[in-house]
Design an enzyme around this catalytic site. Structure first.
Site, short mmCIF file in Angstrom:
data_model
loop_
_atom_site.label_atom_id
_atom_site.label_comp_id
_atom_site.label_asym_id
_atom_site.label_seq_id
_atom_site.Cartn_x
_atom_site.Cartn_y
_atom_site.Cartn_z
N ARG A 48 33.76 43.88 52.10
CA ARG A 48 32.72 44.05 51.32
C ARG A 48 31.74 42.94 52.22
NH1 ARG A 48 32.98 43.09 45.53
NH2 ARG A 48 33.69 40.52 45.48
N ASP A 90 45.90 39.28 48.71
CA ASP A 90 44.94 38.33 47.42
C ASP A 90 45.48 37.20 48.13
OD1 ASP A 90 44.66 36.61 45.15
OD2 ASP A 90 45.66 37.59 43.99
N TYR A 182 32.88 25.23 43.79
CA TYR A 182 32.76 25.79 44.72
C TYR A 182 31.38 24.64 45.93
CZ TYR A 182 30.58 29.59 47.39
OH TYR A 182 30.04 30.27 49.19
#
Length: 277
Positions: A48, A90, A182
């Site tokens: 995506r 993953d 992040y």
């Protein structure tokens, strides 16, 4: 008409008057012209968003592409739409990375490019909302996973005597001070890109990164066909995945053969700190 449909038509186009509240986006995409012909590219997080947009661009430019991600059903659906291969992964599971690289290499008939796109941001509201769990999840996906997947891929290239190309997806946050995991991961990615580029230059392996500003994706919450207005961006709008994919395509192509160790920030200079600010 979607970005993928434009790519299939093979036309250079400019989108004018895109409804993004009170701003207008003037966007150009190059005509697909075989810039990546013969390349065999692995794209993580390709089911995506930016990963899918990059994979579609690469396919349109003649590359064989394999996308990976955690959601196998979504991955297969996107691979069918793009016209590429897929393999679940993953990246947090480092014990699976060697087997993944071996399988992807076999499926592609000799991979030579790796795009480390898989990443998450948990958007903790404040410094005090960061927990050990959110910290570890972002470090393990954005930094640890990309590090060890690149390690496995580099071993393959060196063992087979192949030249190659590794592209990381960083972020504009890697250029700024931050108080959340992040941002820490992206600053570390930028350092890693430079270090690996120096390490592997004599082996014919290039390492670079794209560092997008806020781009329409599930992670940011902005939809490609929704309201893209964003006052904080230099353009007054969020970026589209296809715009960043054009830069990624350049960095994987042979025309950028003299470029390695570079982090190309795709935000129109937003994070530059001139003295007159």
């Amino acid at each position: 008409m979607s970005f993928k449909q434009y790519l299939k038509r093979g036309a250079r186009f400019v989108v004018r008057g895109v409804p993004v509240s009170n701003v207008t986006a003037h966007i150009s995409y190059l005509v697909p012209g075989g810039r990546l012909a013969g390349k065999k590219i692995i794209v993580t997080g390709g089911g995506r968003g930016l990963g899918a947009a990059m994979a579609a661009k690469f396919v349109s430019e003649g590359a064989e592409v394999l996308i990976s991600g955690r959601n196998e059903a979504a991955l297969r659906k996107e691979a069918g739409a793009i016209g590429c291969k897929c393999l679940p992964l993953d990246v947090q599971d480092t014990s699976a990375l060697d087997a993944f690289i071996a399988d992807a290499d076999r499926m592609l008939g000799g991979a030579d490019c790796l795009v480390n796109n898989a990443g998450i941001s948990l958007h903790e509201p404040t410094f005090f909302d960061v927990t050990p769990e959110t910290f570890d999840a972002q470090i393990n996906t954005n930094l640890r996973g990309g590090f060890f997947l690149t390690q496995s891929f580099a071993r393959l290239l060196l063992r087979e005597g192949r030249k190659g190309n590794v592209l990381f997806v960083s972020s504009e946050t890697g250029d700024t001070a931050d108080i959340r995991p992040y941002g820490f991961t992206k600053a570390a990615v930028n350092s890693m890109v430079q270090g690996l580029a120096c390490l592997f230059v004599k082996n014919g392996i290039r390492v670079n990164a794209v560092a997008p500003g806020i781009t329409a994706s599930d992670m940011t919450g902005y939809k490609v066909n929704g309201n893209l207005s964003l006052e904080g961006n230099a353009t007054g709008r969020v970026y589209l995945p296809g715009e960043v994919a054009e830069t990624a395509c350049f960095l994987l192509s042979d025309v950028s053969a003299c470029v390695s160790g570079q982090v190309i920030v795709c935000n129109n200079g937003k994070t530059i700190n001139p003295r007159w600010k």
